[in-house]
Design a protein around this motif. Structure first.
Motif, short mmCIF file in Angstrom:
data_model
loop_
_atom_site.label_atom_id
_atom_site.label_comp_id
_atom_site.label_asym_id
_atom_site.label_seq_id
_atom_site.Cartn_x
_atom_site.Cartn_y
_atom_site.Cartn_z
N LEU A 1 0.83 -1.21 0.00
CA LEU A 1 0.00 0.00 0.00
C LEU A 1 0.86 1.26 0.00
CD1 LEU A 1 -2.78 -1.09 2.49
CD2 LEU A 1 -3.10 -0.50 0.07
N SER A 2 1.96 1.24 0.74
CA SER A 2 2.85 2.41 0.78
C SER A 2 3.45 2.71 -0.58
CB SER A 2 3.97 2.19 1.80
OG SER A 2 3.44 2.23 3.11
N GLY A 3 3.64 1.67 -1.38
CA GLY A 3 4.22 1.86 -2.69
C GLY A 3 3.22 2.16 -3.79
N SER A 4 1.92 2.01 -3.50
CA SER A 4 0.95 2.14 -4.58
C SER A 4 -0.17 3.13 -4.32
CB SER A 4 0.32 0.77 -4.86
OG SER A 4 -0.45 0.33 -3.75
N ARG A 5 -0.27 3.68 -3.14
CA ARG A 5 -1.37 4.58 -2.80
C ARG A 5 -0.87 5.88 -2.20
NH1 ARG A 5 -5.97 1.09 -1.67
NH2 ARG A 5 -5.96 -0.38 -3.39
N ALA A 6 -1.71 6.88 -2.26
CA ALA A 6 -1.41 8.15 -1.59
C ALA A 6 -1.30 7.86 -0.09
CB ALA A 6 -2.51 9.16 -1.86
N PRO A 7 -0.51 8.64 0.65
CA PRO A 7 -0.27 8.35 2.07
C PRO A 7 -1.54 8.20 2.91
CG PRO A 7 1.31 9.96 1.30
CD PRO A 7 0.32 9.76 0.18
N ALA A 8 -2.49 9.11 2.79
CA ALA A 8 -3.71 9.03 3.60
C ALA A 8 -4.53 7.80 3.22
CB ALA A 8 -4.55 10.30 3.42
N GLU A 9 -4.59 7.52 1.93
CA GLU A 9 -5.34 6.35 1.45
C GLU A 9 -4.67 5.06 1.91
OE1 GLU A 9 -6.62 4.44 -2.85
OE2 GLU A 9 -5.97 6.53 -2.78
N ALA A 10 -3.35 5.01 1.85
CA ALA A 10 -2.62 3.82 2.30
C ALA A 10 -2.85 3.58 3.78
CB ALA A 10 -1.13 3.98 2.01
N LEU A 11 -2.81 4.64 4.58
CA LEU A 11 -3.03 4.50 6.02
C LEU A 11 -4.44 3.99 6.31
CD1 LEU A 11 -2.02 4.93 8.94
CD2 LEU A 11 -2.92 7.27 8.78
N ALA B 1 3.09 -0.53 10.89
CA ALA B 1 2.27 0.64 11.21
C ALA B 1 3.10 1.91 11.17
CB ALA B 1 1.64 0.46 12.60
N ALA B 2 4.33 1.83 11.68
CA ALA B 2 5.21 3.00 11.67
C ALA B 2 5.50 3.46 10.26
CB ALA B 2 6.51 2.68 12.41
N ALA B 3 5.68 2.53 9.35
CA ALA B 3 5.98 2.90 7.96
C ALA B 3 4.80 3.60 7.31
CB ALA B 3 6.38 1.66 7.16
N VAL B 4 3.62 3.03 7.46
CA VAL B 4 2.42 3.61 6.83
C VAL B 4 2.05 4.93 7.50
CG1 VAL B 4 -0.02 3.19 6.32
CG2 VAL B 4 1.61 1.34 6.09
N LEU B 5 2.05 4.94 8.83
CA LEU B 5 1.71 6.15 9.57
C LEU B 5 2.75 7.25 9.35
CD1 LEU B 5 -0.04 7.70 11.61
CD2 LEU B 5 1.28 6.58 13.44
N GLY B 6 4.02 6.89 9.41
CA GLY B 6 5.09 7.88 9.21
C GLY B 6 5.00 8.56 7.85
N ARG B 7 4.70 7.77 6.84
CA ARG B 7 4.55 8.34 5.49
C ARG B 7 3.38 9.33 5.46
NH1 ARG B 7 1.98 5.94 0.72
NH2 ARG B 7 2.80 7.01 -1.09
N ALA C 1 -0.87 14.21 6.29
CA ALA C 1 -2.17 13.55 6.24
C ALA C 1 -2.52 12.83 7.54
CB ALA C 1 -2.19 12.55 5.09
N ALA C 2 -1.67 12.96 8.56
CA ALA C 2 -1.93 12.36 9.87
C ALA C 2 -1.28 13.21 10.95
CB ALA C 2 -1.39 10.93 9.93
#
Length: 187
Positions: A78-88, A132-138, A144-145
């Motif tokens: 998800l981190s590689g294919s979606r916008a940050p808020a959408e991935a989270l 979670a840290a990777a997705v949230l950090g992005r 976006a968070a």
């Protein structure tokens, strides 16, 4: 010195079928699902099940480890294919499903007071927190968070939803609560 040989292709297929059948059985019947029924669902005999997984605990551990590895891989994808808020948001939904469906099995494993990380050979909590840290950090870097939200806080919020809605057959309440959390996270 003993070395472990890789599984033959047919043995690997049997192991994968056993894991899939066990995951389904544990999800529908709980952690005490019949091992003979799991073998039957997988299309193998009980001897094959016990060769791969000598105990119920070993099978539960393998299923849980497989779920966690898929959960973490999903965060990366998800981190590689979606916008940050959408991935989270999408990963939070995936984690919520994981937490709701793994609750009984994880509890059964931890009630046994198993060795570190329930004998999984890896620290699953750390793996999930890292994902979670990777997705949230992005999402935080993209604005976006909330910047004051830690990965552990985020996981606790979603886990709380999973625990309080675990008995609800309808996932609507869980989704509604997750929506509220995601709105607050984006605050």
């Amino acid at each position: 010195m003993t070395t472990t040989r890789p599984l033959r292709a047919d043995a690997l297929r049997n192991r994968d079928r056993l894991l899939a059948a066990a995951e389904e059985a544990f999800a529908t019947e709980g952690p005490e699902a019949s091992l003979n029924e799991i073998a039957k669902r997988a299309g193998v005999g009980p001897g094959t099940l016990y060769r791969h997984f000598p105990t119920r605990q070993a099978l539960q551990t393998a299923v849980l480890k497989d779920r966690i590895e898929r959960l973490c891989a999903r965060a990366e994808a998800l981190s590689g294919s979606r916008a940050p808020a959408e991935a989270l948001a999408e990963w939070a939904r995936v984690f919520l499903v994981h937490a709701r469906t793994s609750q009984g099995m994880g509890g059964a494993l931890f009630l046994e007071e198993l060795e570190e990380t329930a004998g999984l050979g890896v620290d699953c909590h750390a793996m999930i927190e890292e994902a979670a840290a990777a997705v949230l950090g992005r999402a935080q870097r993209a604005g976006a968070a909330r910047s004051d939200l830690s990965p552990a806080d985020f996981l606790q919020l979603v886990t709380g939803i999973a625990l309080t809605t675990a008995r609800d057959a309808d996932t609507g309440q869980a989704e509604r609560l997750l929506g509220l959390v995601l709105d607050a996270v984006q605050g």
